[in-house]
Design a protein around this motif. Sequence first.
Motif, PDB file in Angstrom:
ATOM      1  N   CYS A 284       0.860  -1.192   0.000  1.00 13.64           N
ATOM      2  CA  CYS A 284       0.000   0.000   0.000  1.00 13.64           C
ATOM      3  C   CYS A 284       0.894   1.241   0.000  1.00 13.64           C
ATOM      4  N   HIS A 285       0.543   2.217  -0.825  1.00 11.78           N
ATOM      5  CA  HIS A 285       1.359   3.433  -0.893  1.00 11.78           C
ATOM      6  C   HIS A 285       0.929   4.465   0.133  1.00 11.78           C
ATOM      7  N   ALA A 286      -0.084   4.156   0.942  1.00 10.60           N
ATOM      8  CA  ALA A 286      -0.574   5.166   1.899  1.00 10.60           C
ATOM      9  C   ALA A 286      -0.890   4.540   3.255  1.00 10.60           C
TER      10      ALA A 286
ATOM     11  N   CYS B 252      -4.255   1.572   3.725  1.00  9.49           N
ATOM     12  CA  CYS B 252      -5.334   2.573   3.623  1.00  9.49           C
ATOM     13  C   CYS B 252      -6.643   1.951   3.144  1.00  9.49           C
ATOM     14  N   GLY B 253      -6.559   0.883   2.359  1.00  9.99           N
ATOM     15  CA  GLY B 253      -7.787   0.262   1.865  1.00  9.99           C
ATOM     16  C   GLY B 253      -8.434   1.017   0.708  1.00  9.99           C
ATOM     17  N   GLN B 254      -7.828   2.107   0.245  1.00 13.58           N
ATOM     18  CA  GLN B 254      -8.451   2.954  -0.772  1.00 13.58           C
ATOM     19  C   GLN B 254      -7.640   3.035  -2.069  1.00 13.58           C
TER      20      GLN B 254
HETATM   21 ZN   LIG Z   1      -3.611   1.478   0.183  1.00 15.86          ZN
END
Ligand SMILES: [Zn+2]
Length: 333
Positions: free
Chosen positions: A56-58, A66-68
């Motif tokens: 995940c990059h965030a 982040c799940g987004q």
């Molecule tokens: Zn993410």
Amino acid sequence: MTTPAPDAPLPWHGSCWKMLCASRTANRFPHALLVTGPAGIGKRRLVARLAHSLLCHAADSEGTPCGQCHDCDLWTAGNHPDYLEIGPDPEGPSDEIRVDSVRRLAESDALTAHRGGYKVIVIDPAQRMNAAAANSLLKTLEEPSPGTLLCLLCEQPSRLPATVRSRCQLLPVPAPREDEGVAWLSRQVPASEAGKLLSVAAGAPLRALEVAQTGQLAVRDQIFDGFAAVGHGKRDPLAAASGWNQYEPAILLDWLSGWMGDLLRLASGHPGPRLINADKSDVLRSLAGRMDPVAGHGFLRDVLRAKAAEGTTLNRLLLYESLLVAWMRITSH
Ligand SMILES: [Zn+2]
């Protein structure tokens, strides 16, 4: 394409997770991890969560993805190009991890991330690598690529070559305390069964959940009845062995070693020992009275040796026959 294990956090992984996050924050993240611990405590879940967090990059400061983002979408779809699982070929002739599977890591771009972040490679179960595969992995471990994490999952690190072990950072995953395990399990199975299930699974909650979901409790009772009948001289060991033959050694040997542990505790003469298989205490007590304790220790060693050799070429029926014949001998005096 493999679907990664679900990666919801497990409460007893807290300290492991903090340690991983701290080394990441301090830029001391290892390039290879050897994740060890008994079966059924969630090693795969921990590694999946770590992989997701790295991809995940965030992810937040506690490593929660982040799940987004697009990487999270790819992860959830089981389709992230920078995540690779290497295991035995399910259609192969043996359950070894063969050299061809590991050799592709040495290809020029195999360790380069497609999406500019981490590349995560999981080898599971690492002890199934044959000698050529382990040798090939060694080359990759000797020349680590920045931004690449190799995770080796292994219940028995002693079965890996020392040269491989020494190039990985060891991450021992602990089993939960009993109350933690029961609390977690009570959210997935009826609370009244959680304690028994956890005990049958030797304290490993994910194993306990599998036991509940696959109806293995009934199988365990059936296997135990055969074991008890042979120990009481009421059943022929070869007949009992052929009844066992449909079941995998991995789980059967676990049960057998748990019963032997209880029998040796009972035979030790200490008053009121705490039994793993408390639901079988009456029968175990009667068997302990028939068992030669010294021979019992030898028998437990044989069971553990068979468990350590599990997954190598091994004739299941022959193994069960020899164990049950030995068991009959040590209970017939
Ligand atoms: Zn993410």
